[in-house]
Design a protein around this motif. Sequence first.
Motif, short mmCIF file in Angstrom:
data_model
loop_
_atom_site.label_atom_id
_atom_site.label_comp_id
_atom_site.label_asym_id
_atom_site.label_seq_id
_atom_site.Cartn_x
_atom_site.Cartn_y
_atom_site.Cartn_z
N ASN A 270 0.93 -1.24 -0.20
CA ASN A 270 0.12 -0.22 0.10
C ASN A 270 0.94 1.73 0.05
O ASN A 270 0.55 2.38 -0.69
CB ASN A 270 -1.12 0.10 1.31
CG ASN A 270 -1.57 0.53 0.59
OD1 ASN A 270 -2.63 1.25 0.20
ND2 ASN A 270 -1.70 2.29 2.45
N TYR A 392 -0.35 -4.10 -6.28
CA TYR A 392 -2.07 -4.44 -6.29
C TYR A 392 -2.19 -5.45 -5.96
O TYR A 392 -2.66 -5.70 -5.16
CB TYR A 392 -2.52 -3.85 -7.46
CG TYR A 392 -2.86 -1.97 -7.76
CD1 TYR A 392 -4.27 -1.84 -7.24
CD2 TYR A 392 -2.39 -1.72 -8.53
CE1 TYR A 392 -3.76 -0.34 -7.22
CE2 TYR A 392 -1.74 0.15 -8.50
CZ TYR A 392 -2.86 0.40 -7.66
OH TYR A 392 -3.65 1.64 -7.92
N ARG A 395 -0.64 -6.61 -2.59
CA ARG A 395 -2.15 -5.77 -1.77
C ARG A 395 -3.93 -6.90 -1.53
O ARG A 395 -3.87 -6.94 -0.61
CB ARG A 395 -2.28 -4.55 -1.70
CG ARG A 395 -3.36 -4.03 -0.71
CD ARG A 395 -3.05 -2.31 -1.46
NE ARG A 395 -3.68 -2.10 -2.74
CZ ARG A 395 -4.19 -0.44 -2.56
NH1 ARG A 395 -3.23 0.62 -1.95
NH2 ARG A 395 -5.07 -0.47 -3.48
N ALA A 396 -4.04 -7.09 -2.40
CA ALA A 396 -5.22 -7.92 -2.79
C ALA A 396 -4.82 -9.52 -2.16
O ALA A 396 -6.12 -9.59 -1.65
CB ALA A 396 -5.34 -7.97 -4.03
N GLN A 407 -11.58 -5.26 -0.58
CA GLN A 407 -10.60 -4.76 -0.97
C GLN A 407 -9.76 -5.28 -1.96
O GLN A 407 -8.89 -5.09 -3.07
CB GLN A 407 -9.45 -3.90 0.37
CG GLN A 407 -7.40 -3.62 -0.39
CD GLN A 407 -8.48 -1.95 -0.88
OE1 GLN A 407 -8.70 -1.70 0.09
NE2 GLN A 407 -7.51 -2.33 -2.00
N ASP A 411 -8.97 -4.99 -5.71
CA ASP A 411 -7.56 -4.11 -6.92
C ASP A 411 -7.35 -5.52 -7.27
O ASP A 411 -7.04 -4.66 -8.75
CB ASP A 411 -6.56 -4.71 -5.17
CG ASP A 411 -5.77 -3.66 -4.85
OD1 ASP A 411 -6.07 -2.12 -4.64
OD2 ASP A 411 -5.41 -4.25 -3.20
N THR A 414 -8.36 -4.01 -9.75
CA THR A 414 -8.42 -2.90 -10.90
C THR A 414 -7.29 -3.38 -12.29
O THR A 414 -6.97 -2.66 -13.14
CB THR A 414 -7.54 -1.61 -9.75
OG1 THR A 414 -8.54 -1.62 -8.79
CG2 THR A 414 -5.99 -0.86 -10.82
#
Length: 500
Positions: A270, A392, A395-396, A407, A411, A414
């Motif tokens: 992040n 990303y 983080r996912a 979240q 991600d 995205t």
Amino acid sequence: MQNFKKMKYFKYIKALKFPVVLALLCSLQSCSDFLEQEPGTQTSIKEQLSDKKGVLTALNGVYYDLRAIHTSPTFAVYSDIQGGNLKFSPTYSDDPNRNGIITVPGDIEPFYSFNDQALDSDLSSFYSNGYKIINEANLIIEFVDGLKDATETEKKQIKAEALTARAYMHFLLSEFYSQNYSYTADASHLGIVYSTKSITNGLQYASRETAANTYAHIIEDLTTAVSFYSDNALLNGPAYSYFNKNNTKALLSRVYLSKNDWQKAYDTANDVISNSGVSLVESSNYVAQWEQPDLPISEILMEFTITKNEEGITGSSLAALFGYTNSTTFQKYVASQDLIDLYEASDIRKQLFLVQPLTTLVNLQPAQLNYYFSKKFQGNPGYVAFRLSEQYLIRAEAALKLNNTDQAKKDINTIRARANATVLNDSENLQDALFLERRKELCFEGHLFFDIVRNHKDVSRNDGCLSENCSLTYPSPKFVLPIPKSNLNLNHNLKQNESY
């Protein structure tokens, strides 16, 4: 990128530390702008590293050697060929009896079959050169504080890059030679030898650390490095070609993910996403950026860039493994149908494959079959070490493990939306969706096999598999490579991996 020349002399050292092969381990070879002296007037390591110029020359040598490892024909394909993303193109020959034959390259055949041998390992040079790089980084760390012509900020910057190189190389070695962190509940299984002193400190025969201790050392080096970085680069060339605070954090997030430290993986990824100043490439420009011949995609955090000499001639690039020039000039590695079939028709990442019909012998008869060459590695491509898309997806995965499914889904979507793929609307199969998204987005960037192992999955290679062992069930001792026998002979405390 500045030009690198091999020095015409070496400082021979007849000592060995840890599992490094006896050789020119401290020679600081392949560096530029250094003294060329006649035999008998060789400069000692102490003299070489006595000023800032010499230390920066040595640091350039570390990067040169890291580039060489990443573009080697065994390391560069290992994870994707073992995991099933890659297969082999047919041989072109003027001899009609040989034209169209598909074979496994000899330099990967044993490990491709999950049957690498300690006595003659396909990756023995990776092991030895890895510890050589670590030794070079240790030398820099040991000498940098004594520099009288460098500021404290410059010393910390040099030390930060050397610490990152040391940690990164240990992390790579642990992926190849140590079972994944969660192989045992407390990570008490064998990790690797962690070297923090150069061989100039005397002969040592170190034992392998546990996996837990290996990761603790890696994280300590990286967190220290992050605290030392400044915003002022000391080496010439693009900033993304060298370690810096942002890509060191990207490495740290990857290490935390491999360690199953979900909160720190989430927080670090992040941080990179929020504060690096790097943005995801837009959908409209995604394919075009990968297709450009000399520059990396703009979301790059670090690339091991191909060097050029004074005439602009490039060194060996990944095009030597993945390139396509014409129907008679092409390289050995192409995408498997296993990978291609994962992409939806609308997914723009499917445009990153150059589809070419090639003559192939099928049942001893020539046929025209389509092969998928990656557009990621045409022209003069470097090795993609870290880019923002991975952050990303890290983080996912961390969010999913922390039960933050919103979240995680955000991600993943995205990355999927950027690719014009169907976005996820439910949370039932996020773990599988995430694994496949990493496989599609990060293909040929060295992740798949280690993702399989980290997730305790089985290897299943279908299209184009030419091995007697096209699958491997987790857990298995064959998910790691043998320690080369030559290194075992040099260090009686070095324990071999199971089954070798």
